[in-house]
Motif scaffolding. Structure first.
Motif, PDB file in Angstrom:
ATOM      1  N   MET A   6       0.884  -1.390   0.161  1.00  0.00           N
ATOM      2  CA  MET A   6       0.149   0.023  -0.196  1.00  0.00           C
ATOM      3  C   MET A   6       1.108   1.169  -0.637  1.00  0.00           C
ATOM      4  O   MET A   6       1.683   1.608   0.799  1.00  0.00           O
ATOM      5  CB  MET A   6      -1.107  -0.099   0.773  1.00  0.00           C
ATOM      6  CG  MET A   6      -1.724   0.553   1.002  1.00  0.00           C
ATOM      7  SD  MET A   6      -3.116   0.882   2.607  1.00  0.00           S
ATOM      8  CE  MET A   6      -2.787  -0.742   3.560  1.00  0.00           C
ATOM      9  N   ILE A   7       0.223   2.212  -0.897  1.00  0.00           N
ATOM     10  CA  ILE A   7       1.146   3.688  -1.052  1.00  0.00           C
ATOM     11  C   ILE A   7       0.250   4.809  -0.143  1.00  0.00           C
ATOM     12  O   ILE A   7      -0.832   3.888  -1.132  1.00  0.00           O
ATOM     13  CB  ILE A   7       1.996   3.343  -2.988  1.00  0.00           C
ATOM     14  CG1 ILE A   7       3.003   1.970  -2.446  1.00  0.00           C
ATOM     15  CG2 ILE A   7       2.607   4.775  -1.892  1.00  0.00           C
ATOM     16  CD1 ILE A   7       3.318   2.364  -3.892  1.00  0.00           C
ATOM     17  N   ALA A  20      -7.210   0.543  -7.526  1.00  0.00           N
ATOM     18  CA  ALA A  20      -7.880   1.822  -6.919  1.00  0.00           C
ATOM     19  C   ALA A  20      -7.198   2.310  -6.050  1.00  0.00           C
ATOM     20  O   ALA A  20      -6.388   1.941  -6.335  1.00  0.00           O
ATOM     21  CB  ALA A  20      -9.186   1.321  -6.606  1.00  0.00           C
ATOM     22  N   ILE A  21      -7.036   4.099  -6.621  1.00  0.00           N
ATOM     23  CA  ILE A  21      -7.183   4.844  -5.912  1.00  0.00           C
ATOM     24  C   ILE A  21      -7.930   5.042  -4.572  1.00  0.00           C
ATOM     25  O   ILE A  21      -8.854   5.791  -5.069  1.00  0.00           O
ATOM     26  CB  ILE A  21      -6.438   6.243  -6.894  1.00  0.00           C
ATOM     27  CG1 ILE A  21      -4.391   6.073  -7.402  1.00  0.00           C
ATOM     28  CG2 ILE A  21      -6.051   6.949  -5.042  1.00  0.00           C
ATOM     29  CD1 ILE A  21      -4.528   7.189  -7.410  1.00  0.00           C
ATOM     30  N   ASN A  68       2.473  14.781 -13.713  1.00  0.00           N
ATOM     31  CA  ASN A  68       3.180  15.141 -12.531  1.00  0.00           C
ATOM     32  C   ASN A  68       1.725  16.114 -11.419  1.00  0.00           C
ATOM     33  O   ASN A  68       2.205  16.341 -10.341  1.00  0.00           O
ATOM     34  CB  ASN A  68       4.326  16.739 -12.695  1.00  0.00           C
ATOM     35  CG  ASN A  68       3.493  17.675 -12.838  1.00  0.00           C
ATOM     36  OD1 ASN A  68       2.149  18.091 -13.752  1.00  0.00           O
ATOM     37  ND2 ASN A  68       4.072  18.551 -13.790  1.00  0.00           N
ATOM     38  N   ASP A  69       1.014  15.174 -11.957  1.00  0.00           N
ATOM     39  CA  ASP A  69      -0.238  15.070 -10.396  1.00  0.00           C
ATOM     40  C   ASP A  69      -0.164  14.285  -9.606  1.00  0.00           C
ATOM     41  O   ASP A  69      -0.018  15.118  -8.436  1.00  0.00           O
ATOM     42  CB  ASP A  69      -1.555  14.431 -11.362  1.00  0.00           C
ATOM     43  CG  ASP A  69      -2.621  15.112 -10.783  1.00  0.00           C
ATOM     44  OD1 ASP A  69      -3.144  15.648  -9.965  1.00  0.00           O
ATOM     45  OD2 ASP A  69      -3.887  14.105 -10.999  1.00  0.00           O
ATOM     46  N   HIS A  70       0.750  14.083  -9.532  1.00  0.00           N
ATOM     47  CA  HIS A  70       0.999  12.821  -8.402  1.00  0.00           C
ATOM     48  C   HIS A  70       2.335  11.488  -8.582  1.00  0.00           C
ATOM     49  O   HIS A  70       1.642  11.003 -10.141  1.00  0.00           O
ATOM     50  CB  HIS A  70       0.193  12.604  -7.075  1.00  0.00           C
ATOM     51  CG  HIS A  70      -0.873  11.824  -8.274  1.00  0.00           C
ATOM     52  ND1 HIS A  70      -1.106   9.974  -8.150  1.00  0.00           N
ATOM     53  CD2 HIS A  70      -2.128  12.433  -9.032  1.00  0.00           C
ATOM     54  CE1 HIS A  70      -1.962   9.917  -9.159  1.00  0.00           C
ATOM     55  NE2 HIS A  70      -2.695  10.914  -9.163  1.00  0.00           N
ATOM     56  N   LYS A  71       3.283  10.978  -7.807  1.00  0.00           N
ATOM     57  CA  LYS A  71       3.651   9.807  -7.383  1.00  0.00           C
ATOM     58  C   LYS A  71       2.697   8.478  -8.220  1.00  0.00           C
ATOM     59  O   LYS A  71       3.157   7.810  -8.455  1.00  0.00           O
ATOM     60  CB  LYS A  71       4.469   9.904  -6.675  1.00  0.00           C
ATOM     61  CG  LYS A  71       3.616   9.445  -5.194  1.00  0.00           C
ATOM     62  CD  LYS A  71       4.884   9.415  -4.581  1.00  0.00           C
ATOM     63  CE  LYS A  71       4.221   8.607  -3.086  1.00  0.00           C
ATOM     64  NZ  LYS A  71       5.559   8.729  -1.658  1.00  0.00           N
ATOM     65  N   SER A 119      -6.055  19.713   0.848  1.00  0.00           N
ATOM     66  CA  SER A 119      -4.690  18.348   1.299  1.00  0.00           C
ATOM     67  C   SER A 119      -5.329  17.258   0.882  1.00  0.00           C
ATOM     68  O   SER A 119      -6.764  17.385   2.301  1.00  0.00           O
ATOM     69  CB  SER A 119      -3.993  18.788   2.415  1.00  0.00           C
ATOM     70  OG  SER A 119      -3.614  17.420   2.981  1.00  0.00           O
ATOM     71  N   ILE A 120      -4.909  16.184   0.354  1.00  0.00           N
ATOM     72  CA  ILE A 120      -6.210  14.469  -0.012  1.00  0.00           C
ATOM     73  C   ILE A 120      -5.415  13.945  -0.221  1.00  0.00           C
ATOM     74  O   ILE A 120      -4.196  13.796  -0.582  1.00  0.00           O
ATOM     75  CB  ILE A 120      -6.698  14.779  -1.489  1.00  0.00           C
ATOM     76  CG1 ILE A 120      -7.665  15.851  -1.296  1.00  0.00           C
ATOM     77  CG2 ILE A 120      -7.413  13.432  -1.650  1.00  0.00           C
ATOM     78  CD1 ILE A 120      -8.403  16.246  -2.187  1.00  0.00           C
ATOM     79  N   LYS A 121      -5.257  13.071   0.970  1.00  0.00           N
ATOM     80  CA  LYS A 121      -4.857  11.371   0.983  1.00  0.00           C
ATOM     81  C   LYS A 121      -5.198  10.226  -0.101  1.00  0.00           C
ATOM     82  O   LYS A 121      -6.464  10.322  -0.518  1.00  0.00           O
ATOM     83  CB  LYS A 121      -5.050  11.148   2.140  1.00  0.00           C
ATOM     84  CG  LYS A 121      -3.692   9.562   2.602  1.00  0.00           C
ATOM     85  CD  LYS A 121      -4.068   9.482   4.254  1.00  0.00           C
ATOM     86  CE  LYS A 121      -5.140   8.607   4.431  1.00  0.00           C
ATOM     87  NZ  LYS A 121      -4.717   7.918   5.609  1.00  0.00           N
ATOM     88  N   LEU A 122      -4.590  10.829  -0.936  1.00  0.00           N
ATOM     89  CA  LEU A 122      -4.044   9.224  -1.767  1.00  0.00           C
ATOM     90  C   LEU A 122      -3.512   7.673  -0.630  1.00  0.00           C
ATOM     91  O   LEU A 122      -2.583   8.087  -0.247  1.00  0.00           O
ATOM     92  CB  LEU A 122      -3.455   9.586  -3.084  1.00  0.00           C
ATOM     93  CG  LEU A 122      -4.685  10.556  -3.938  1.00  0.00           C
ATOM     94  CD1 LEU A 122      -3.437  11.866  -5.280  1.00  0.00           C
ATOM     95  CD2 LEU A 122      -5.784  10.945  -3.837  1.00  0.00           C
ATOM     96  N   THR A 123      -4.031   6.924  -1.480  1.00  0.00           N
ATOM     97  CA  THR A 123      -3.196   5.109  -1.072  1.00  0.00           C
ATOM     98  C   THR A 123      -4.262   3.840  -2.403  1.00  0.00           C
ATOM     99  O   THR A 123      -5.118   3.815  -2.773  1.00  0.00           O
ATOM    100  CB  THR A 123      -4.520   4.962   0.418  1.00  0.00           C
ATOM    101  OG1 THR A 123      -4.227   5.675   0.934  1.00  0.00           O
ATOM    102  CG2 THR A 123      -3.495   4.169   0.480  1.00  0.00           C
TER     103      THR A 123
END
Length: 161
Positions: A1-2, A88-89, A146-149, A12-16
């Motif tokens: 899980m990243i 899924a994210i 470059n939106d997110h890693k 600020s939003i957490k993505l997993t």
């Protein structure tokens, strides 16, 4: 899980990243995206006001996620192909002080990702919200998106299946 925190529109939003995890509650699926491959290269589309990204979009009433991806890939990239689920994210607003309860998105929503093997590439007309499509080598994607890693993590996973 990243996991990763992103700043989207000042929030600020957490993505997993949830590799291969099936989302049981389809009402929480906010969008579907495809890592589309053709002759070893990756399709990226330039959506107006959003820059380059993988084709994808919101699920319309009555559509399955797979149907959504096929429609979006055709509308944005003018391609057709076979798809395979990647994962899924999870998009979590629990720590977002600006989250609007009952708004456009759920407190916890999901963006589904598929790998598409392109079987038909149609002429690009730019009739919808996409103004351009490009084909890039997989190693070039981090220089363009470059939106997110997590976009790059998902690409690497798509390359291995």
């Amino acid at each position: 899980m990243i996991q990763q925190y992103v700043n989207w529109s000042g929030q600020s939003i957490k993505l997993t990243w949830l590799s291969q995890q099936i989302v049981q509650d389809s009402s929480k699926v906010t969008s579907v995206h495809g890592i589309c491959f053709h002759q070893g290269r990756v399709l990226l589309v330039h959506v107006k006001k959003r820059g380059f990204n993988y084709p994808g979009g919101h699920v319309e009433l009555g559509e399955t996620p797979e149907e959504t991806l096929h429609r979006e890939a055709l509308e944005e990239g003018y391609v057709k192909g076979s798809v395979q689920y990647i994962g899924a994210i999870e998009v979590c607003h629990e720590e977002n002080p600006f989250f609007i309860e009952g708004g456009k998105y759920p407190m916890i929503g999901y963006q589904l990702f598929y790998k598409m093997t392109i079987e038909e590439c149609l002429p690009f007309w730019g009739e919808h919200e996409t103004i351009e499509r490009i084909w890039v080598e997989p190693e070039e994607v981090p220089d363009i998106i470059n939106d997110h890693k997590l976009a790059h993590v998902i690409l690497q996973e798509a390359l291995t299946i």
